[in-house]
Write an enzyme that holds these catalytic residues in place. Structure first.
Site, short mmCIF file in Angstrom:
data_model
loop_
_atom_site.label_atom_id
_atom_site.label_comp_id
_atom_site.label_asym_id
_atom_site.label_seq_id
_atom_site.Cartn_x
_atom_site.Cartn_y
_atom_site.Cartn_z
CB SER A 183 44.50 43.78 43.54
OG SER A 183 44.39 44.91 42.70
CG HIS A 211 43.92 39.57 43.95
ND1 HIS A 211 45.26 39.36 44.21
CD2 HIS A 211 43.88 40.39 42.88
CE1 HIS A 211 45.99 40.02 43.33
NE2 HIS A 211 45.17 40.66 42.51
CE LYS A 242 46.10 38.08 40.42
NZ LYS A 242 45.04 38.38 39.45
C1 LIG Z 1 44.71 38.81 38.11
C2 LIG Z 1 43.28 39.09 37.91
C3 LIG Z 1 42.63 38.76 36.72
C4 LIG Z 1 43.38 38.22 35.53
O1 LIG Z 1 43.81 36.91 35.74
P1 LIG Z 1 44.61 36.17 34.58
O2 LIG Z 1 44.28 34.73 34.74
O3 LIG Z 1 46.05 36.48 34.81
O4 LIG Z 1 44.13 36.73 33.28
C5 LIG Z 1 41.27 38.97 36.63
N1 LIG Z 1 40.56 39.50 37.66
C6 LIG Z 1 41.16 39.86 38.81
C7 LIG Z 1 40.34 40.42 39.91
C8 LIG Z 1 42.53 39.67 38.97
O5 LIG Z 1 43.11 40.03 40.11
#
Ligand SMILES: *Cc1c(COP(=O)(O)O)cnc(C)c1O
Length: 396
Positions: A183, A211, A242
């Site tokens: 990220s 992501h 996301k």
């Molecule tokens: C955002 C993210 C998470 C967490 O996701 P949520 O559903 O908000 O708990 C887990 N792993 C990665 C790689 C992320 O970017």
């Protein structure tokens, strides 16, 4: 009794503030989208949400959520195995598996829970987990909950991974785990090479597509599509928070025996509430949309290419990306804060990241592109970056 503990907390919080690590939250008073309104009344263009496909406030998903709410009510008041499973939950799990080309899926309240509940039920102290150094916090925490031996390799370094795989040959089972897209840099993990190494050194492969899903690959099917390795990743975790609507929810998808075992033993699944029907129904509609058209991916990819090209042409130092994350390198923490704050004054909402979120001397502004961005939004952002960049001597 609380007094001593309170003094301790105040001291710790002050240390966070003095160190410059205190996190302030900016208050938004509009729906999430390309253009948002802040509490101050200022309207800004949002370039720091994970709203890659622009679905956070999509009318189709709002409608599906409302239908779910009207038909199935507000909440499930139960975990899945007691009375928290509806036909909607089963349908969504099937749609996730179809999307990723996997055998079965299991839903969680969040991807954090999917990662938190994946290692401990599957592996024991006789086994090995081999983890990329830049993996997400939830993977790190999930690994901590499991007794398996831990091996770590430098980000995306396949020579280092092979070394660790050799060391782990005496362990019973080996699991390699990586984020699909990292990220902070926007680079895609070399999952094609990871899969090859897993075949050579007898390991199973897990990819967190939080992501990358929806973004990477021509139709957004993630790293399997990007590297054309459908069916060769054993386990995929991901989020509905996301690209896929931005509300809440996580999942694990992959080999059916693994999913079956997770339903029996995964603690965040067994002991945490079922996703609300409105979220699940919107998720179903969202995956239907994904199979009807690639319009959103096409637009996102075009927006990302356009932004990267124009920013490079303007003279900015941009990390190569295979995602919708564009890291504008500044190398100086203070400068990254100053630049983000001046950009906000210009109506562009971005965030500067610096140590300890990224390595020392690697401060940057992270720009996240979205299919919701219109050409005029991109042009406004590029013009603002150019203006502020010149003023702060980042570009000439
Ligand atoms: C955002 C993210 C998470 C967490 O996701 P949520 O559903 O908000 O708990 C887990 N792993 C990665 C790689 C992320 O970017």
């Amino acid at each position: 009794m609380y007094e001593k503990f309170k003094d301790h907390l105040i001291k710790e919080i002050n240390a966070i503030r003095d160190g410059g690590f205190y996190k302030y939250e900016r208050i938004i008073v509009s729906p999430q989208g390309a253009e948002i309104e802040l509490e101050s009344g200022q309207k800004v263009l949002n370039f720091c949400a994970n709203n890659y496909l622009g679905l956070s406030n999509h009318p189709e998903l709002i409608k599906a959520a409302q239908e779910g709410l009207n038909t199935y009510g507000y909440g499930m008041s139960s975990v899945r195995f007691i009375c928290g499973t509806t036909d909607l939950h089963k349908t969504l799990e099937k749609k996730i598996a179809r999307f990723f080309g996997t055998e079965d899926s299991i839903l969680y309240a969040a991807a954090f829970d999917a990662n938190g509940g994946i290692f401990e039920p599957l592996l024991t102290g006789a086994d090995a987990i081999i983890s990329d150094s830049l993996n997400h916090a939830s993977i790190i925490d999930g690994v901590r909950l499991c007794k398996a031996k831990r091996y770590r390799y430098q980000n995306a370094d396949m020579i280092a991974l092979e070394e660790e795989l050799k060391k782990a040959q005496t362990d019973r089972f080996r699991l390699i785990v990586t984020d699909g897209v990292f990220s902070m840099d926007g680079n895609t993990a070399p999952v094609d090479k990871i899969v090859k190494l897993s075949e050579k050194y007898d390991a199973i492969v897990m990819v967190d597509e939080s992501h990358s899903a929806g973004v990477v690959g021509r139709t957004g099917r993630g790293v399997s599509e990007h590297f054309d390795i459908f069916g060769r990743i054993d386990l995929i975790t991901g989020t509905l928070g996301k690209s896929f609507g931005g509300a809440i929810g996580g999942f694990t998808t992959g080999r059916k025996e693994i999913i079956e075992m997770l339903r029996q033993r995964s603690r965040p699944y067994l002991f945490s509430n079922s996703l609300p029907p409105m979220v699940v129904n919107a998720g179903i509609r969202m995956f239907d949309m994904m199979s009807e058209t690639n319009e959103l991916q096409d637009k996102l990819h075009a927006n990302t290419d356009y932004f990267m090209k124009k920013m490079s042409a303007a003279g900015f130092d941009i990390k190569p990306t295979q995602s919708a994350i564009c890291a504008v390198m500044l190398y100086d923490a203070k400068l990254s804060q100053e630049m983000a704050s001046q950009l906000l004054e210009e109506g562009i909402y971005v965030i500067g990241f610096y140590y300890p979120v990224v390595p020392k001397g690697q401060a940057r502004i992270r720009v996240q592109l979205s299919a919701a961005h219109q050409p005029e939004h991109l042009d406004k952002a590029i013009a603002a970056f150019t203006k502020v960049g010149r003023k702060l001597n980042v570009i000439t």
